[in-house]
Motif scaffolding. Structure first.
Motif, PDB file in Angstrom:
ATOM      1  N   SER A 271       5.063 -44.160  27.896  1.00  0.00           N
ATOM      2  CA  SER A 271       6.018 -45.234  27.575  1.00  0.00           C
ATOM      3  C   SER A 271       6.999 -45.509  28.708  1.00  0.00           C
ATOM      4  O   SER A 271       7.607 -46.577  28.745  1.00  0.00           O
ATOM      5  CB  SER A 271       6.792 -44.893  26.298  1.00  0.00           C
ATOM      6  OG  SER A 271       7.671 -43.811  26.520  1.00  0.00           O
TER       7      SER A 271
ATOM      8  N   ASN B  24       0.346 -31.822  25.791  1.00  0.00           N
ATOM      9  CA  ASN B  24      -0.453 -33.002  26.081  1.00  0.00           C
ATOM     10  C   ASN B  24      -1.932 -32.629  26.032  1.00  0.00           C
ATOM     11  O   ASN B  24      -2.317 -31.567  26.492  1.00  0.00           O
ATOM     12  CB  ASN B  24      -0.074 -33.554  27.450  1.00  0.00           C
ATOM     13  CG  ASN B  24       1.419 -33.805  27.551  1.00  0.00           C
ATOM     14  OD1 ASN B  24       1.976 -34.519  26.743  1.00  0.00           O
ATOM     15  ND2 ASN B  24       2.070 -33.185  28.511  1.00  0.00           N
TER      16      ASN B  24
ATOM     17  N   LYS C  32      -1.147 -46.864  23.430  1.00  0.00           N
ATOM     18  CA  LYS C  32      -1.992 -45.779  22.902  1.00  0.00           C
ATOM     19  C   LYS C  32      -1.425 -44.405  23.234  1.00  0.00           C
ATOM     20  O   LYS C  32      -1.981 -43.389  22.842  1.00  0.00           O
ATOM     21  CB  LYS C  32      -3.406 -45.892  23.465  1.00  0.00           C
ATOM     22  CG  LYS C  32      -4.128 -47.159  23.049  1.00  0.00           C
ATOM     23  CD  LYS C  32      -5.506 -47.208  23.655  1.00  0.00           C
ATOM     24  CE  LYS C  32      -6.214 -48.494  23.285  1.00  0.00           C
ATOM     25  NZ  LYS C  32      -7.528 -48.588  23.937  1.00  0.00           N
ATOM     26  N   GLY C  33      -0.326 -44.359  24.009  1.00  0.00           N
ATOM     27  CA  GLY C  33       0.304 -43.093  24.372  1.00  0.00           C
ATOM     28  C   GLY C  33      -0.483 -42.301  25.399  1.00  0.00           C
ATOM     29  O   GLY C  33      -0.382 -41.078  25.439  1.00  0.00           O
ATOM     30  N   LYS C  34      -1.233 -42.984  26.268  1.00  0.00           N
ATOM     31  CA  LYS C  34      -2.108 -42.284  27.213  1.00  0.00           C
ATOM     32  C   LYS C  34      -1.748 -42.611  28.652  1.00  0.00           C
ATOM     33  O   LYS C  34      -1.336 -43.716  28.975  1.00  0.00           O
ATOM     34  CB  LYS C  34      -3.563 -42.690  26.976  1.00  0.00           C
ATOM     35  CG  LYS C  34      -4.057 -42.343  25.592  1.00  0.00           C
ATOM     36  CD  LYS C  34      -5.450 -42.874  25.372  1.00  0.00           C
ATOM     37  CE  LYS C  34      -5.888 -42.616  23.935  1.00  0.00           C
ATOM     38  NZ  LYS C  34      -7.203 -43.207  23.669  1.00  0.00           N
TER      39      LYS C  34
ATOM     40  N   PRO D  43       2.469 -39.449  25.056  1.00  0.00           N
ATOM     41  CA  PRO D  43       3.154 -40.684  24.651  1.00  0.00           C
ATOM     42  C   PRO D  43       4.503 -40.937  25.327  1.00  0.00           C
ATOM     43  O   PRO D  43       4.805 -42.078  25.680  1.00  0.00           O
ATOM     44  CB  PRO D  43       3.292 -40.543  23.137  1.00  0.00           C
ATOM     45  CG  PRO D  43       2.994 -39.132  22.814  1.00  0.00           C
ATOM     46  CD  PRO D  43       2.189 -38.577  23.930  1.00  0.00           C
TER      47      PRO D  43
ATOM     48  N   TYR E 105      -3.344 -37.707  26.507  1.00  0.00           N
ATOM     49  CA  TYR E 105      -2.404 -38.172  25.492  1.00  0.00           C
ATOM     50  C   TYR E 105      -1.036 -37.592  25.818  1.00  0.00           C
ATOM     51  O   TYR E 105      -0.816 -36.377  25.718  1.00  0.00           O
ATOM     52  CB  TYR E 105      -2.859 -37.757  24.095  1.00  0.00           C
ATOM     53  CG  TYR E 105      -1.941 -38.274  23.018  1.00  0.00           C
ATOM     54  CD1 TYR E 105      -1.950 -39.623  22.681  1.00  0.00           C
ATOM     55  CD2 TYR E 105      -1.060 -37.439  22.361  1.00  0.00           C
ATOM     56  CE1 TYR E 105      -1.092 -40.124  21.711  1.00  0.00           C
ATOM     57  CE2 TYR E 105      -0.203 -37.923  21.387  1.00  0.00           C
ATOM     58  CZ  TYR E 105      -0.222 -39.267  21.067  1.00  0.00           C
ATOM     59  OH  TYR E 105       0.626 -39.758  20.116  1.00  0.00           O
TER      60      TYR E 105
END
Length: 85
Positions: free
Chosen positions: A26, A2, A57-59, A22, A20
């Motif tokens: 999610s 990450n 944005k996967g953050k 993801p 980041y």
């Protein structure tokens, strides 16, 4: 792995860190924890609360107060640095 996307100082020793991640983004809900370990061998594992997430944005967004060795190391990392977990 990450990666730190950006970091903002909110107050003395308090930082907002956007990471980041993801898979975590999610699935997570605000208030849940992630376990962070900065490297494979010598870093302790610390729980940090997820303040918010941007799943599209996967953050994930963490707010960290630098009070111990690992939180100081984490807040000293530059944008773009990789966090193991």
């Amino acid at each position: 792995m990450n990666r730190i996307i950006d970091k903002k100082k909110l107050a003395e020793d308090i930082f907002m860190i956007r990471v980041y991640a993801p898979y975590i983004a999610s699935e997570c809900k605000p208030g849940q924890f992630v376990i962070v370990q900065l490297d494979d061998d010598y870093s302790e594992r610390i729980p940090l609360t997820i303040m918010d997430a941007e799943p599209e944005k996967g953050k994930i967004i963490l707010v960290v107060q630098a009070v111990g060795k690992t939180t100081h190391e984490l807040t000293d990392l530059p944008e773009g640095a990789v966090i193991k977990n």
